[in-house]
Design an enzyme around this catalytic site. Structure first.
Site, short mmCIF file in Angstrom:
data_model
loop_
_atom_site.label_atom_id
_atom_site.label_comp_id
_atom_site.label_asym_id
_atom_site.label_seq_id
_atom_site.Cartn_x
_atom_site.Cartn_y
_atom_site.Cartn_z
CG HIS A 13 -1.72 -1.14 1.51
ND1 HIS A 13 -2.36 -1.35 2.69
CD2 HIS A 13 -2.00 -2.21 0.74
CE1 HIS A 13 -2.99 -2.49 2.64
NE2 HIS A 13 -2.79 -3.04 1.48
CD GLU A 48 -1.69 -10.16 -14.53
OE1 GLU A 48 -1.13 -9.54 -13.61
OE2 GLU A 48 -2.83 -10.65 -14.44
CG ASP A 75 2.29 -10.53 -11.64
OD1 ASP A 75 3.19 -10.77 -10.83
OD2 ASP A 75 1.14 -10.23 -11.31
CB CYS A 77 -1.07 -1.58 -17.20
SG CYS A 77 -1.59 -3.27 -16.90
#
Length: 754
Positions: free
Chosen positions: A361, A602, A626, A673
């Site tokens: 976070h 991914e 990923d 992304c």
């Protein structure tokens, strides 16, 4: 032997510094192996020579004096070859070197093993014996195992020693490698955030107002005594007189005649109360833990409990008066998003977290706020950093402690260059991303918090390529309701309307576990995560999709994206659920159009089935972070293998080309992304590959725009053809840097500062 190993490592871990750790090692290894000599040679900081640093059995007066170069003598030979050397007659070896004052003459048998930490030879561990014999296999195996176990401990102790050293000495310089959390350079003063009531995480700090610290300690002591007395009184009728007397013993531990007196003594020497308490308590805890008698060993629990109680009161009183330097670098074992809120934004220069990943976070928030951040700095002796000058290199994921003047000057140059670049890039805010030969490439942003919105729009974002819907889930203590989700998604869609917003369905698992929905797995990145979780829990998936569709009513800028797709049936099942949700809310009277739906590429299987996937959905979007870790089998959040993770690896580039070609073969758009999209080097290659959209964090957007506006599509394609023939990521990286430099973009090149 395993038990012996465990005891030695445990004892070394509790040492107060490198010298004590080395003394413990040589003493305990000599005893465990029954040898006459055990010695350690360590490589000098910043140099190549191996210094005689500790011994049991040789002349201790020569410690710190004798030294050897790589390849010199038997020790140098072990270091150079990076493998054990086991000799029956050491003096007969061609590389043997005689030191007249070290006292080796009586000893013939020699066994030396290298101490290696992350491919770096830190030193050599040696045992010797007068008897002319070769050490047997079990002895050699034990010493090799001991060396491997102790390498990380010694590396950590060396860095701690550098932190404590005089900043004018060579030994004071230290560089710790972590994981890039948010790009940028920060130079500032460390402020250590301690976890609540953790004795082992209290930073060292010297204070001027000793009287205030003494008062705070005595007040905290009194409150703990009152708490314990209250417990004793409450249990008075349930305990025997003997049991009740234990509370008196418990209280007595903190009396002025016992541990309390030691704490007061340190405070009077200038230590702050929390640090003095921590130091004394840990020393006593370790003392009890080392005892063989089970009853006495259990007293460590009592001491720790008491210390924790006192520390909690000290932290509560200290929190009210904390101040922050002008350029605060916040440091902690595991920083949280809430800890950022305690510091005025204008004083926050950077963040360092010992634990955590680029997906934490705090890292997501740091990128949104443009705060340089390093995560996963596992070797950082963070409790020793309070008040120290530190440098953060968020581009390369490194922390520099007490850097040499020339290194600091170089970082200051980079920082000034970044500031100048930011001013220069402001003029491009309203300009489109168009190459010199007229090719248009939209630049979107990755978001997860409302804090991202303003910054993204300020940087000229043309849409959202990835909205991380898991962030609102992570910040709650329960699953948000459908209506709560609808409002969150509505705010995002309205903020960017009419620009498109691509919402990824809930992507938890891996390193993103919800506190109220924990997923415990041995290998979480290859386990129950992403679409696998939500398809197994259709109630979660349906509620989320319904909330998205309702939030899109009257706006029409929603795109839905499915994460972690690895086969066709997953896509078909998810599409059925999305269409079902759409039918349901239309029947409820909501005027909601069907949005574009895409999948994230991914995992390797999705690369090879990219065309089949493109047939079923409206767009593809590559999650390059990923995809890179799965193709290379490298955990991108693990600092230990960070140097193996490279988004410019030839296999990754080949996969990216394959996905773009597959999508276009089906007439579908393809975006990306991952972090590669926000790197000017990577962006040039993605332009050449034909990607239709690049999505990145808002901080990177202006840099990518400037880079792409300075190149021709045709020359980018020539560059791509050239690098696709290369077989090494480092060579590709160097070629791209030359390309940027030749186009006047040296300011985008961020090599590690040594």
């Amino acid at each position: 032997m395993l038990e012996v190993l465990r005891h030695i490592v445990q004892e070394v871990n509790s040492a107060n510094g490198l010298e004590e750790a080395l003394d413990i090692i040589v003493r305990r290894v000599q005893s465990a192996m029954g040898t006459e000599v055990c010695s350690i040679y360590l490589r000098e900081p910043g140099g190549e020579r191996f210094i005689f640093r500790a011994t049991e059995g040789l002349n201790k007066d020569q410690v710190g004096r004798a030294s050897l170069a790589p390849g010199e003598g038997l020790v140098g030979t072990v270091a150079e070859r990076e493998e054990p050397l086991n000799l029956e007659h050491a003096e007969n070896h061609p590389n043997f070197r005689f030191f007249p004052d070290i006292g080796e003459e009586p000893f013939h048998a020699f066994l030396g093993v290298p101490i290696i930490h992350q491919r770096d030879v830190l030193g050599v561990l040696v045992v010797q014996q007068a008897e002319q014999r070769r050490f047997d296999e079990s002895e050699e195996a034990f010493l090799v195992t001991m060396s491997a176990q102790l390498a990380a401990v010694i590396a950590h102790a060396r860095i701690t020693g550098a932190v404590l050293a005089d900043i004018t000495t060579t030994a004071a310089q230290a560089k710790i490698t972590g994981v890039p959390g948010a790009p940028g350079i920060a130079i500032g003063t460390a402020v250590v955030i301690s976890p609540i009531a953790d004795l082992y995480a209290v930073p060292h700090k010297i204070v001027d107002n000793r009287r205030a610290e003494l008062h705070a300690f005595r007040v905290a002591l009194q409150r703990v005594r009152e708490d314990i007395q209250a417990v004793a009184d409450n249990l008075g009728g349930q305990l025997s007189r003997e049991d009740h007397a234990l509370f008196d013993v418990y209280l007595g531990i903190l009396d002025d005649s016992s541990i309390g007196r030691e704490v007061v003594g340190l405070i009077r020497e200038g230590h702050w109360a929390q640090g003095a308490l921590s130091q004394v308590m840990i020393e006593h805890i370790r003392h009890f833990e080392r005892m063989e008698h089970s009853y006495l060993k259990e007293r460590a629990v009592d001491v720790k409990d008491l210390g924790t109680r006192v520390l909690a009161y000290l932290q509560a009183s200290d929190k009210q008066v904390q101040t922050f330097p002008e350029q605060t670098v916040l440091v902690g074992e595991e920083l949280t998003a809430s800890s950022l809120g305690e510091i005025p934004r204008e004083r926050l220069a950077g963040l360092i977290s010992v634990r955590g990943s680029g997906n934490s976070h705090v890292a997501i928030l740091a990128r949104a706020m443009g705060i340089p951040t390093v995560m996963g700095a596992v070797d950082l002796p963070y409790t020793r950093l309070e008040g120290r000058e530190v440098v953060i290199d968020g581009y390369n994921g490194t922390v520099h402690l007490n850097p040499r003047p020339e290194v600091l000057a170089r970082f200051e140059e980079v920082l000034d260059s970044d500031r100048e670049l930011s001013k220069d890039l402001e003029s491009l805010r309203g300009e489109p991303c168009i190459t010199l030969d007229g090719h248009r490439l939209p630049l979107w942003v990755n978001t997860g918090l409302m804090a991202d919105v303003t910054r993204s729009l300020e940087q000229g974002a043309e849409g959202v390529g990835l909205y991380r819907t898991e962030v609102p889930f992570l910040l709650r203590e329960r699953f948000p309701s459908e209506e709560e989700q609808r409002q969150i998604y509505r705010n995002q869609l309205e903020a960017f309307a009419p620009r498109p917003v691509t919402m990824r369905t809930l992507d938890i698992g891996g390193d993103k576990a919800l506190p109220y929905f924990p997923i415990e797995e041995d290998n979480p990145f290859l386990g129950w995560r992403g679409i696998r979780v939500t398809l197994d829990h259709p109630e979660i998936f349906l509620a989320q999709v319904r909330a998205m569709l309702k939030a899109n009513a009257g706006l029409g800028n929603l795109r839905i994206m499915l994460p972690m797709i690895c086969n066709i049936p997953e896509v078909d099942e998810a599409l059925d659920l999305i269409h079902r949700s759409h039918r349901e809310i239309v029947q409820e009277g909501v005027d909601a159009e069907m949005p574009l739906i895409g999948v994230m590429v991914e995992v390797p299987s999705a690369v090879y089935q990219a065309r089949a996937l493109a047939k079923r959905v409206d767009f593809l979007s590559v999650g390059s972070n990923d995809l890179t870790q799965y193709l290379l089998a490298v955990d991108r959040n693990n600092a230990r293998v960070a140097d193996l993770y490279h988004a410019l690896h030839p296999a990754v580039l080949q996969a990216l080309v394959q996905v773009a070609d597959a999508a276009h073969a089906e007439g579908k758009n393809v975006g990306i992304c991952g972090e590669l999209a926000g790197d000017p080097e990577g962006a040039v290659l993605l332009l050449a590959m034909g990607y239709d959209v690049l999505s990145m964090n808002a901080t990177s957007l202006p840099k990518v725009k400037k880079a792409l506006r300075n190149v021709n599509l045709a020359e980018a394609k020539d560059l791509l053809r050239e690098v696709l023939q290369m077989e090494d990521a480092a060579a590709i990286h160097n070629r791209l840097q030359l390309f940027l430099a030749s186009h006047g973009m040296e300011q985008f090149i961020h090599n590690p500062v040594e």
